[in-house]
Every structure is written in C-alpha cells, then in structure tokens.
Design a protein around this motif. Structure first.
Motif, mmCIF file in Angstrom:
data_model
loop_
_atom_site.group_PDB
_atom_site.id
_atom_site.type_symbol
_atom_site.label_atom_id
_atom_site.label_comp_id
_atom_site.label_asym_id
_atom_site.label_seq_id
_atom_site.Cartn_x
_atom_site.Cartn_y
_atom_site.Cartn_z
ATOM 1 N N SER A 97 16.800 -39.348 24.207
ATOM 2 C CA SER A 97 17.047 -40.771 23.965
ATOM 3 C C SER A 97 16.399 -41.253 22.677
ATOM 4 O O SER A 97 15.411 -40.680 22.187
ATOM 5 C CB SER A 97 16.506 -41.597 25.139
ATOM 6 N N ASN A 98 16.989 -42.310 22.140
ATOM 7 C CA ASN A 98 16.406 -43.064 21.031
ATOM 8 C C ASN A 98 16.087 -42.220 19.803
ATOM 9 O O ASN A 98 15.042 -42.406 19.169
ATOM 10 C CB ASN A 98 15.145 -43.811 21.498
ATOM 11 N N HIS A 124 21.152 -43.601 21.134
ATOM 12 C CA HIS A 124 21.138 -43.003 19.796
ATOM 13 C C HIS A 124 21.872 -43.911 18.807
ATOM 14 O O HIS A 124 22.848 -44.577 19.155
ATOM 15 C CB HIS A 124 21.753 -41.608 19.842
ATOM 16 N N THR A 125 21.416 -43.905 17.568
ATOM 17 C CA THR A 125 21.974 -44.837 16.575
ATOM 18 C C THR A 125 23.010 -44.202 15.657
ATOM 19 O O THR A 125 23.781 -44.921 15.019
ATOM 20 C CB THR A 125 20.838 -45.421 15.721
ATOM 21 N N MET A 185 24.766 -46.817 23.761
ATOM 22 C CA MET A 185 24.490 -46.489 22.360
ATOM 23 C C MET A 185 25.173 -47.498 21.432
ATOM 24 O O MET A 185 26.259 -47.993 21.713
ATOM 25 C CB MET A 185 24.971 -45.068 22.036
ATOM 26 N N VAL A 229 29.343 -47.109 24.944
ATOM 27 C CA VAL A 229 29.109 -46.429 23.669
ATOM 28 C C VAL A 229 29.881 -47.197 22.598
ATOM 29 O O VAL A 229 31.112 -47.133 22.529
ATOM 30 C CB VAL A 229 29.569 -44.959 23.720
ATOM 31 N N GLY A 255 26.045 -39.141 19.656
ATOM 32 C CA GLY A 255 25.549 -38.279 20.728
ATOM 33 C C GLY A 255 25.569 -36.807 20.379
ATOM 34 O O GLY A 255 24.632 -36.276 19.808
ATOM 35 N N SER A 306 26.202 -46.884 17.855
ATOM 36 C CA SER A 306 26.252 -45.785 16.896
ATOM 37 C C SER A 306 26.968 -46.206 15.617
ATOM 38 O O SER A 306 28.048 -46.804 15.669
ATOM 39 C CB SER A 306 26.973 -44.581 17.516
#
Length: 564
Positions: A376-377, A399-400, A426, A452, A403, A428
């Motif tokens: 994570s993160n 997550h930025t 997320m 997401v 995945g 992203s």
C-alpha cells in the motif's frame, strides 16, 4: 470450518494394538497373525466337519492336534466338546469364538440377554453371539475399542464387516480405534474415529513422503503442499509442492536490545541469534540451496532495500511472531527479484507514507509468488518484466502511479495470476489496477477491482499487446470502459460482476465495509451467486472464509464471501 475428517483420536505406527489370546479359536483357525488378524484355517478340523472322528475319539473344538479328535477323558472343559454346553457360546464349531482376557481374575459376567457383554478391568468374559457388541478394558489396548459381529477371512474389505466397524480382526468386526492402523493398512497410519477407518492423515505430521508433505483434511489424504502453513518448520516451494529444507533457515529481527538483540555479523540461524536486516539475510543465499528467511516485526522497521542475488536461488520470505513485519523503504524497491530467482513472500507488508517507492517490488526474469500480502501507499505496487507473477489473497491499495505493471516479450515468460485479491482505493496518475504491455498472459480469478481512479481504464493493454486476459468469478467495478481498447478481442469474462460505480457512497449496497483496501461483500447483495465455483478453485476467500467446494455451486463474485 470443521474438516470432514474430524480428528478425535489417532493411532500411528508403534501405538498399542489389541491381540487377545483366543484358545478355542486357535483350534478352528490354526493361527492368528498378530494385529492384522490374518487367518489360516484347518479345513480338516473335526469342528468344521460335523464333529466327525474315528472310533473311540471325540471332537474337541479346543484341540489342534489330530484335527481336534481326542480321547474322551482328555476333554476337561464341557465348552470344548463339539455340540456340548457352553457359557452363552456357539453351538457349532463353524461359529468363531472370541475371548477378552484380564490378567487379574477369571470370573465372567454375562448379560442375561446374551447380546452385550461389558468386560471390566477385573473380570474375563467368554461370550459370543451373533451381533455381539463388546467394550474391552481400555487398559488392554490403550483406548476403548468397540467390536461388532463375528467374522472370518480378510481383515480389509471383509463382506461381513462394514460401516464404522470395517475391519475383521481376531474374528470380530472392529473400527480402527485401539488398533495399529499402520499394520492394518500400510500407508494409512492415522485412525479417523467417526468413520472407524484408517486414513493417510489427520494432520501434516502424518505425511512422511517429501513429495506429499501436506494433509488434505477434507479427504484425509496426503498431497503436495500448496500453502506455506502446510510446512510449519519452513515454507512451501509452491512450484514443486515440497517443503523447503530445514537445513537452511535465517531469522531476521531488527531489535538492537532486549532478550535477543540482532547482529548482522552473526549467523542468524536461530531465533535467539537473529540478523538485523532482510537485506543481510539475502546476501547469505546461495545458488542451488533453497532457503527460508523468517522475518519478525522488530522494534524498528526494515528500511534497507533487499536484493536477491541473481541465479538459481529459491527463497521464501515469511513472517514469524504475532505482529506482521513491515518494509518501509523510502525510495528504492523494497524487494528486487532477479533473473533465475524463485521467490515466495508471505505476510510481509510493504508500505510508504507518503508514497515514494517506485515500484515497491521489481521483478525481472524470475518467478514471484505474493501470498497474503498488503502492499500500500507506494507509487507502483509491482513492476515485472518477463516474470511469472502469482498474487494470492493479497490487498493492493492506495498507490499513486498504478497497481500491477506487467511487461513481457514472451507469454511463456510473462504471466500474471491474480487470485482472491483486491486492487482498490487508488488515485492513479499513470495507469489503473493492471497494465499489460507486450506479450503477457493474465488470469484474474475471484478478485475485486473497485474505486480505482486513473486516466485510463482499470485494465489497460498497450505496447502491441499480444497476450490474453481471462477474468472469472470476479468483480470489476468502475466507469465504462473497464478494459482498454488494446484489450478488446483478447479478454474473456466469465461469471463476473461488472458495474459502473466510481464513488464509495455509491457502493454501500454492494459492500458492507471499506477498510484498508478490503471491501467486504454485502450479504445477499448484488455479488451473491455471481460466481460459479469449480474444482481446483480456491477453497477459501481472501480472509479465509470457506467457499462452497462443490463443483458448479453458486458463490459470491469477487475476493470476499461474507459470513452470515
């Protein structure tokens, strides 16, 4: 979930068996071969021939010599006389006799009904009738043993025996309780009390063959391991189905003080002498020497990047202790897996706050198995090039950049199995849940992709994508399109729930809880009966709730099966 084979008592090779002396039966049988109850019958014995003897002789069912024919004055016990009086025993020598003997006395207690005899520690019963049930003294066999009707012949598969009394031993139908299963049925050393049958195993320690070290408790048979818990001393080599050797185990506990302070200059081969860093343990790995690294949540986080040396190295990185350890590597990948490696990681969290590591895991030309992971993160959870990647019962969220980034030049080298897992929650900026580039084969089973948000669909296929995507029994939720244009014509979706919600408030009718990337399905919600369980599918969901385990049974779509 309670196993079909309920363990109540087991007897392995070397446990006490039961072999009472059968004086009268010896005349009929000739001999009894130990615990297995092997019977050799003298067909010429007078007891099996209507008591026929020569002139001046009488038939004794207790005699062995001369086919049982003796002088009349040699018969001192009327019970031995063919057709004579017995103490509630058979009237012909063709009916087998049973005796349960106590060393302290010869008094007998006989139930007037002639159907049940209870033998106490201080008495002896010599009673046999059809359908007799006898409870023997536990001090004689090591446990209570229940016997049923009379029988003769084969120990196993005897037509006179059945149900929970399947074996013919000492002329009685008995269950495995109190018996030595290893002698009754070689290869089946454990006793399953409910069925009365000897079985291969009730727990993993019953399985002694290296190629089948785990016990399938649903069938009570030994099998190849498929979970690290099935190899408690080390871990499972999931590709071979064998437990990793106990001869190579390293312990990591980043604790500088206390009862067992760590030392990277030490051997690290016991819990009392742990290494400090996972990276140090990785440097001790050797080619062609499979090993296990056990990591404990020490007083400090693991912050050094870990690089597995290139080459034919097999290693399992798993946790020990009650608290799960966490890798918090600021910039570099927390774990780098190189060409030739086979790496298993279980329950080792990887996280950053704020998200900086890119990616959390790097894999090139290797095999990587991630089980029960929480990643994570970070910026990207995983980047893989020509890797065979298995992600099972894991949670990937926050997550930025994206995945799972899977790239390949050959579908035989670049593969993704996403099973019983979440990719959720997320925001992203590069890609969504899964990005497939080039020649990659992807299989998604019982997984949940939701919340997401990215500039592209949750599943994106680019770079001349020439592989395939198979999605089954999953939940893929998000605005249309959920699969990018490059995936079209190469994706197969079966028994999978799809919907367009993009915000958490919109999903309160689908999921009951939203916690740390885990979205638990709402009971009787839209995910109900959206999947079909098939033989070979996971037996439990992401957090261990049992699935139907019946071929063709309806199941919840996605990673969670809620508990009613």
């Amino acid at each position: 979930m309670r196993s079909t084979w309920t363990k109540t008592l087991k007897h392995r090779i070397g446990s006490a068996g039961s072999a009472p002396t059968l004086a009268r039966a010896l005349a009929l049988a000739g001999s009894l071969a130990g615990l297995a109850g092997c019977l050799v019958t003298n067909k010429n014995h007078c007891g099996l021939n209507q008591g026929a003897c020569g002139d001046g002789l009488m038939c004794s069912v207790c005699a062995v010599d001369n086919n049982g024919c003796v002088q009349p004055d040699e018969i001192v016990d009327a019970a031995c006389m063919f057709g004579g009086e017995t103490t509630s025993g058979p009237t012909t020598a063709t009916e087998p006799l049973t005796s349960s003997t106590s060393p302290t006395t010869t008094e007998s207690t006989v139930d007037p009904t002639g159907t049940t005899t209870a033998v106490s520690p201080t008495t002896t019963s010599d009673t046999t009738t059809d359908d007799t049930v006898t409870t023997e003294d536990p001090t004689l066999t090591g446990s209570e043993t229940t016997v049923g009707p009379d029988c003769m012949g084969d120990v196993v598969g005897n037509p006179m025996c059945g149900g929970d009394l399947p074996y013919c031993i000492d002329l009685k139908c008995v269950g495995c309780m109190g018996q030595n299963c290893g002698l009754i049925e070689p290869g089946k050393p454990a006793c399953e009390e409910t069925s009365g049958l000897c079985v291969e195993c009730l727990q993993h320690s019953d399985c002694l063959n290296d190629d089948k070290p785990a016990c399938d408790k649903d069938t009570a048979t030994c099998k190849a391991c498929s979970d690290h818990d099935e190899c408690p001393a080390t871990a499972c080599d999931l590709e071979t189905g064998m437990c990793l050797p106990e001869s190579c185990v390293f312990y990591v506990d980043l604790t500088k003080s206390g009862e067992f302070p760590c030392d990277d200059a030490g051997a690290g081969t016991t819990q009392q002498t742990p290494l400090c860093t996972l990276q140090k343990a990785a440097t001790l790995l050797q080619v062609d020497k499979p090993c296990t690294i056990k990591v404990k949540a020490g007083t400090q986080f693991q912050t050094a990047p870990t690089i597995i040396p290139a080459g034919n190295i097999t290693v399992a990185i798993i946790h020990y202790g009650n608290t799960l350890p966490s890798l918090q590597v600021p910039m570099d990948p927390a774990l780098t897996v190189q060409a030739g490696n086979r790496v298993y990681m279980r329950r080792i969290a990887i996280t950053n706050s704020p998200p900086t590591a890119n990616p959390a895991i790097e894999c090139t030309g290797a095999a990587l198995w991630l089980d029960n992971q929480r990643i994570s993160n970070t910026r990207t959870a995983l980047h893989a090039l020509d890797c065979k990647v298995h992600v099972r019962q894991s949670i990937i969220f926050g997550h930025t950049f994206g995945g799972l980034d899977i790239q390949g030049t050959d579908v035989n080298k670049a593969q993704l199995w996403l099973e019983n897992s979440y990719i959720t929650s997320m925001m992203s900026s590069i890609f969504g849940a899964v990005r497939l580039i080039g020649a990659v084969k992807a299989d998604v089973l019982y997984s949940t992709i939701a919340l997401v948000k990215s500039v592209v669909p949750p599943f994106e296929c680019i770079g001349g994508f020439s592989g395939t995507i198979n999605v089954r029994n999953s939940a893929v939720i998000g605005p249309d399109p959920r699969f990018g244009a490059g995936c079209m014509g190469k994706v197969t979706i079966t028994t999978t729930y799809e919907s367009t919600e993009s915000m958490q408030p919109e999903l309160i009718g689908t999921f009951s809880t939203f916690n740390g990337g885990q979205l638990q399905a709402k009971i009787d919600g839209p995910l109900t009966d959206g999947a079909v369980w098939k033989t070979g599918d996971p037996k439990v969901d992401q957090d261990g709730t049992p699935r139907p385990k019946v071929d063709g049974a309806a199941d919840y779509a996605g990673a969670d099966r809620p508990v009613r």
